[in-house]
Design a protein around this motif. Structure first.
Motif, mmCIF file in Angstrom:
data_model
loop_
_atom_site.group_PDB
_atom_site.id
_atom_site.type_symbol
_atom_site.label_atom_id
_atom_site.label_comp_id
_atom_site.label_asym_id
_atom_site.label_seq_id
_atom_site.Cartn_x
_atom_site.Cartn_y
_atom_site.Cartn_z
ATOM 1 N N GLU A 31 -6.188 -4.440 -17.296
ATOM 2 C CA GLU A 31 -6.598 -4.221 -18.159
ATOM 3 C C GLU A 31 -8.836 -3.807 -18.278
ATOM 4 N N GLN A 32 -9.577 -2.675 -18.837
ATOM 5 C CA GLN A 32 -11.253 -2.578 -18.487
ATOM 6 C C GLN A 32 -11.632 -3.099 -18.990
ATOM 7 N N HIS A 33 -10.926 -3.721 -20.145
ATOM 8 C CA HIS A 33 -11.639 -4.409 -21.702
ATOM 9 C C HIS A 33 -11.495 -5.510 -20.913
ATOM 10 N N GLY A 74 -10.753 -6.098 -12.228
ATOM 11 C CA GLY A 74 -11.416 -5.602 -10.905
ATOM 12 C C GLY A 74 -11.820 -4.211 -11.434
ATOM 13 N N ARG A 75 -12.484 -3.835 -10.359
ATOM 14 C CA ARG A 75 -13.023 -2.732 -10.165
ATOM 15 C C ARG A 75 -12.204 -1.655 -10.280
ATOM 16 N N ASN A 76 -12.008 -0.548 -10.208
ATOM 17 C CA ASN A 76 -11.589 0.929 -9.773
ATOM 18 C C ASN A 76 -11.079 0.887 -8.061
ATOM 19 N N GLY A 77 -10.088 1.186 -8.233
ATOM 20 C CA GLY A 77 -9.553 1.323 -6.832
ATOM 21 C C GLY A 77 -9.568 -0.231 -6.039
ATOM 22 N N ALA A 78 -9.429 -1.410 -7.362
ATOM 23 C CA ALA A 78 -9.821 -2.775 -6.284
ATOM 24 C C ALA A 78 -7.733 -3.056 -5.835
ATOM 25 N N GLY A 79 -7.076 -2.307 -6.844
ATOM 26 C CA GLY A 79 -5.884 -2.678 -6.114
ATOM 27 C C GLY A 79 -4.997 -3.001 -7.273
ATOM 28 N N LYS A 80 -5.563 -3.301 -8.735
ATOM 29 C CA LYS A 80 -4.329 -3.371 -9.458
ATOM 30 C C LYS A 80 -3.341 -2.370 -10.276
ATOM 31 N N THR A 81 -3.324 -1.575 -10.210
ATOM 32 C CA THR A 81 -2.178 -0.859 -10.551
ATOM 33 C C THR A 81 -0.985 -0.545 -9.431
ATOM 34 N N THR A 82 -1.515 -1.224 -7.650
ATOM 35 C CA THR A 82 -0.757 -0.828 -6.646
ATOM 36 C C THR A 82 0.109 -2.395 -6.355
ATOM 37 N N ILE A 83 -0.395 -3.688 -7.805
ATOM 38 C CA ILE A 83 0.462 -5.072 -7.432
ATOM 39 C C ILE A 83 1.707 -4.837 -8.236
ATOM 40 N N LEU A 84 0.709 -3.710 -9.344
ATOM 41 C CA LEU A 84 2.187 -3.642 -10.557
ATOM 42 C C LEU A 84 3.449 -2.837 -9.501
ATOM 43 N N ARG A 85 3.219 -1.162 -8.939
ATOM 44 C CA ARG A 85 3.377 -1.233 -7.843
ATOM 45 C C ARG A 85 4.587 -1.687 -7.095
ATOM 46 N N ALA A 86 3.931 -2.400 -6.251
ATOM 47 C CA ALA A 86 4.933 -3.689 -5.957
ATOM 48 C C ALA A 86 6.006 -4.001 -5.880
ATOM 49 N N GLY A 104 1.036 -1.488 -0.005
ATOM 50 C CA GLY A 104 0.024 -0.288 -0.017
ATOM 51 C C GLY A 104 0.533 1.127 -0.023
ATOM 52 N N TYR A 105 0.373 2.149 0.780
ATOM 53 C CA TYR A 105 0.837 3.742 0.101
ATOM 54 C C TYR A 105 0.880 4.033 2.203
ATOM 55 N N GLY A 106 2.491 4.753 2.629
ATOM 56 C CA GLY A 106 2.213 4.901 3.900
ATOM 57 C C GLY A 106 1.920 3.518 4.812
ATOM 58 N N PRO A 151 3.090 3.055 -17.217
ATOM 59 C CA PRO A 151 1.923 3.036 -16.986
ATOM 60 C C PRO A 151 0.685 3.488 -17.132
ATOM 61 N N GLN A 152 0.085 4.218 -16.655
ATOM 62 C CA GLN A 152 -1.786 4.264 -17.663
ATOM 63 C C GLN A 152 -1.508 6.094 -17.444
ATOM 64 N N THR A 153 -0.340 6.413 -17.901
ATOM 65 C CA THR A 153 -0.011 7.655 -17.653
ATOM 66 C C THR A 153 0.322 8.083 -18.864
ATOM 67 N N VAL A 162 -2.767 -0.398 3.965
ATOM 68 C CA VAL A 162 -2.461 -1.683 2.636
ATOM 69 C C VAL A 162 -3.690 -1.494 2.073
ATOM 70 N N ALA A 163 -2.949 -1.890 0.815
ATOM 71 C CA ALA A 163 -4.485 -1.412 -0.477
ATOM 72 C C ALA A 163 -4.450 -2.909 -1.530
ATOM 73 N N VAL A 164 -3.249 -3.966 -1.100
ATOM 74 C CA VAL A 164 -3.549 -4.968 -1.789
ATOM 75 C C VAL A 164 -3.153 -6.116 -0.307
ATOM 76 N N ASP A 213 -0.245 -0.974 -17.612
ATOM 77 C CA ASP A 213 -1.357 -0.952 -16.893
ATOM 78 C C ASP A 213 -2.115 0.069 -18.114
ATOM 79 N N GLU A 214 -3.084 -0.838 -18.387
ATOM 80 C CA GLU A 214 -4.815 -0.206 -18.649
ATOM 81 C C GLU A 214 -3.977 0.460 -20.237
ATOM 82 N N PRO A 215 -3.392 -0.505 -21.341
ATOM 83 C CA PRO A 215 -3.203 -0.053 -22.400
ATOM 84 C C PRO A 215 -3.657 1.050 -23.385
HETATM 85 N N1 LIG Z 1 -0.240 7.519 -4.077
HETATM 86 C C1 LIG Z 1 -1.544 7.032 -3.393
HETATM 87 N N2 LIG Z 1 -1.553 7.396 -1.803
HETATM 88 C C2 LIG Z 1 -2.366 6.637 -1.124
HETATM 89 N N3 LIG Z 1 -3.677 6.034 -1.306
HETATM 90 C C3 LIG Z 1 -3.011 5.250 -3.256
HETATM 91 C C4 LIG Z 1 -2.505 5.776 -3.685
HETATM 92 N N4 LIG Z 1 -2.688 5.327 -4.988
HETATM 93 C C5 LIG Z 1 -3.520 4.427 -4.772
HETATM 94 N N5 LIG Z 1 -4.513 3.991 -3.270
HETATM 95 C C6 LIG Z 1 -5.285 3.610 -3.316
HETATM 96 O O1 LIG Z 1 -4.970 2.751 -3.170
HETATM 97 C C7 LIG Z 1 -6.251 1.816 -3.234
HETATM 98 C C8 LIG Z 1 -5.411 0.657 -4.635
HETATM 99 O O2 LIG Z 1 -5.972 1.761 -6.112
HETATM 100 P P1 LIG Z 1 -4.943 1.226 -7.456
HETATM 101 O O3 LIG Z 1 -5.004 2.125 -8.070
HETATM 102 O O4 LIG Z 1 -4.208 -0.033 -6.681
HETATM 103 O O5 LIG Z 1 -6.403 0.089 -7.590
HETATM 104 P P2 LIG Z 1 -6.748 -0.191 -9.236
HETATM 105 O O6 LIG Z 1 -6.933 -1.811 -9.159
HETATM 106 O O7 LIG Z 1 -5.529 0.077 -10.202
HETATM 107 O O8 LIG Z 1 -7.900 1.247 -10.064
HETATM 108 P P3 LIG Z 1 -8.594 2.150 -11.099
HETATM 109 O O9 LIG Z 1 -9.089 0.461 -11.895
HETATM 110 O O10 LIG Z 1 -8.789 2.833 -10.878
HETATM 111 O O11 LIG Z 1 -6.808 2.400 -11.945
HETATM 112 C C9 LIG Z 1 -7.505 3.328 -3.044
HETATM 113 O O12 LIG Z 1 -7.781 3.156 -2.341
HETATM 114 C C10 LIG Z 1 -6.401 3.922 -3.707
HETATM 115 O O13 LIG Z 1 -7.520 5.687 -3.774
#
Ligand SMILES: Nc1ncnc2c1ncn2[C@@H]1O[C@H](COP(=O)(O)OP(=O)(O)OP(=O)(O)O)[C@@H](O)[C@H]1O
Length: 234
Positions: free
Chosen positions: A188-190, A37-49, A13-15, A85-87, A18-20, A155-157
Motif C-alpha cells: 500500500e502507498q498509504h 517502497g517507492r514505485n517500481g521498487a518490487g513490491k508487486t513482484t514479491i506477491l507475484r513470486a 523477476g520477468y524473463g 491485484p492492483q487492477t 531480476v526485479a527483487v 496490492d494497493e487496495p
Molecule cells: N511484466 C513485467 N515484465 C517486465 N518487467 C516488469 C514487469 N512487471 C514489472 N516489471 C519491472 O519490475 C520492477 C518491479 O516492479 P513492481 O511492479 O514489482 O514494483 P512495485 O513496487 O509494485 O511498483 P508500483 O508501486 O509502481 O506498483 C520494475 O522495474 C518494473 O518495471
C-alpha cells in the motif's frame, strides 16, 4: 512455522530480468505484514513470486510448509493463498452475484462474503460495471475470499478510494484477520495505514529488503521511511 507462507532468499523477476533479490520473510496465520517502497521498487513482484506469476530465479516460496516454487499458479490458490491485484479483479459484464459465484460455486461462501461486505448484499443484481470504485474493490476482495483462503495478499487496495470507503475496506480485512485468523500481506502507498494496520513492515528499496520489523521500529529508524518511501517519520 509450517502453517506460514514464506519467501526464502527469493530472487524473482520477468524473463531474465531480476526485479527483487534475496527476499526472506514469512507470515503466520492471523499476522499482518505490510510492504512499503517507492514505485517500481518490487513490491508487486514479491506477491507475484508467491502466486507463480513472476519467475523465481533463486530461492523458494512455501505455503503451509510445502515448497510450491515449481508448482503451477492455480495450485497455490488451492493451498490457501489468494491475491487481490492492483487492477481490481472484477468482471464488468457480470452481476455481483455472478462475479462471486465465478470465483467459487460454494453458496456458503457467498453468505460469508456478504457478511464481510454487507454493501455487496444490496448490489447483488447490479453489474460490475455499475459499481462505484469502492464497491468494485469490495467485490474484488470478496471474489478472493470466496475461495476460503488462509492468506490474503492485497496490492494497493485503497488506490483511488475516499477515506470513508478506505476505512470500511480495511475494517473488513481487519475483522477477517481477527475473527478467522486470516494471514494478510498488504502492499500500500498509504504509509500511515500500513503503519497502523500491520504487525510488521518490510521496506523494499530497488528490489532489496531495506528494513523488516515492527512499525514502531521503522518509525524510530526515521531515515529509511523518508529515503525508501518518501515521507518523514513524524
Ligand atoms: N511484466 C513485467 N515484465 C517486465 N518487467 C516488469 C514487469 N512487471 C514489472 N516489471 C519491472 O519490475 C520492477 C518491479 O516492479 P513492481 O511492479 O514489482 O514494483 P512495485 O513496487 O509494485 O511498483 P508500483 O508501486 O509502481 O506498483 C520494475 O522495474 C518494473 O518495471
Amino acid at each position: 512455522m509450517t502453517d506460514n507462507i514464506a519467501w526464502n532468499a527469493v530472487h524473482a523477476g520477468y524473463g531474465r530480468t531480476v526485479a527483487v533479490e534475496d527476499i526472506s520473510v514469512s507470515v503466520a496465520p492471523g499476522e499482518k505484514l505490510g510492504i512499503l517502497g517507492r514505485n517500481g521498487a518490487g513490491k508487486t513482484t514479491i506477491l507475484r513470486a508467491m502466486m507463480g506469476d513472476a519467475k523465481v530465479h533463486r530461492g523458494t516460496v512455501q505455503v503451509g510448509g510445502a515448497d510450491v516454487t515449481q508448482r503451477p499458479a492455480f495450485q497455490r490458490n488451492k493451498l490457501g493463498v489468494a491475491v487481490v491485484p492492483q487492477t481490481r479483479d472484477v468482471f464488468r459484464s457480470l452481476t455481483v452475484r455472478e462475479n462471486l459465484l465465478s470465483a467459487s460455486a460454494d453458496a456458503g461462501r457467498l453468505d460469508h462474503a456478504v457478511a464481510v461486505f454487507p454493501r455487496l448484499g444490496e448490489r447483488m443484481r447490479n453489474l460490475g460495471a455499475d459499481l462505484s470504485g469502492g464497491e468494485q474493490q469490495m467485490l474484488s476482495i470478496a471474489r478472493a475470499i470466496m475461495t476460503a483462503p488462509r492468506f490474503l495478499m492485497l496490492d494497493e487496495p485503497l488506490e483511488g478510494l475516499s477515506p470513508t470507503v478506505a476505512h470500511a475496506v480495511m475494517d473488513a480485512v481487519r475483522r477477517m484477520v481477527t475473527d478467522e485468523g486470516l494471514g494478510c500481506v498488504l502492499v500500500e502507498q498509504h504509509v500511515r495505514t500500513v503503519l497502523e494496520f500491520c504487525d510488521r513492515v518490510m521496506v523494499i528499496e530497488r528490489g532489496r529488503c531495506a528494513f523488516l520489523g515492527t512499525p514502531d521500529e521503522l518509525e524510530a529508524e526515521g531515515t529509511i521511511l523518508s529515503r525508501a518511501v518518501g515521507i518523514a517519520a513524524h
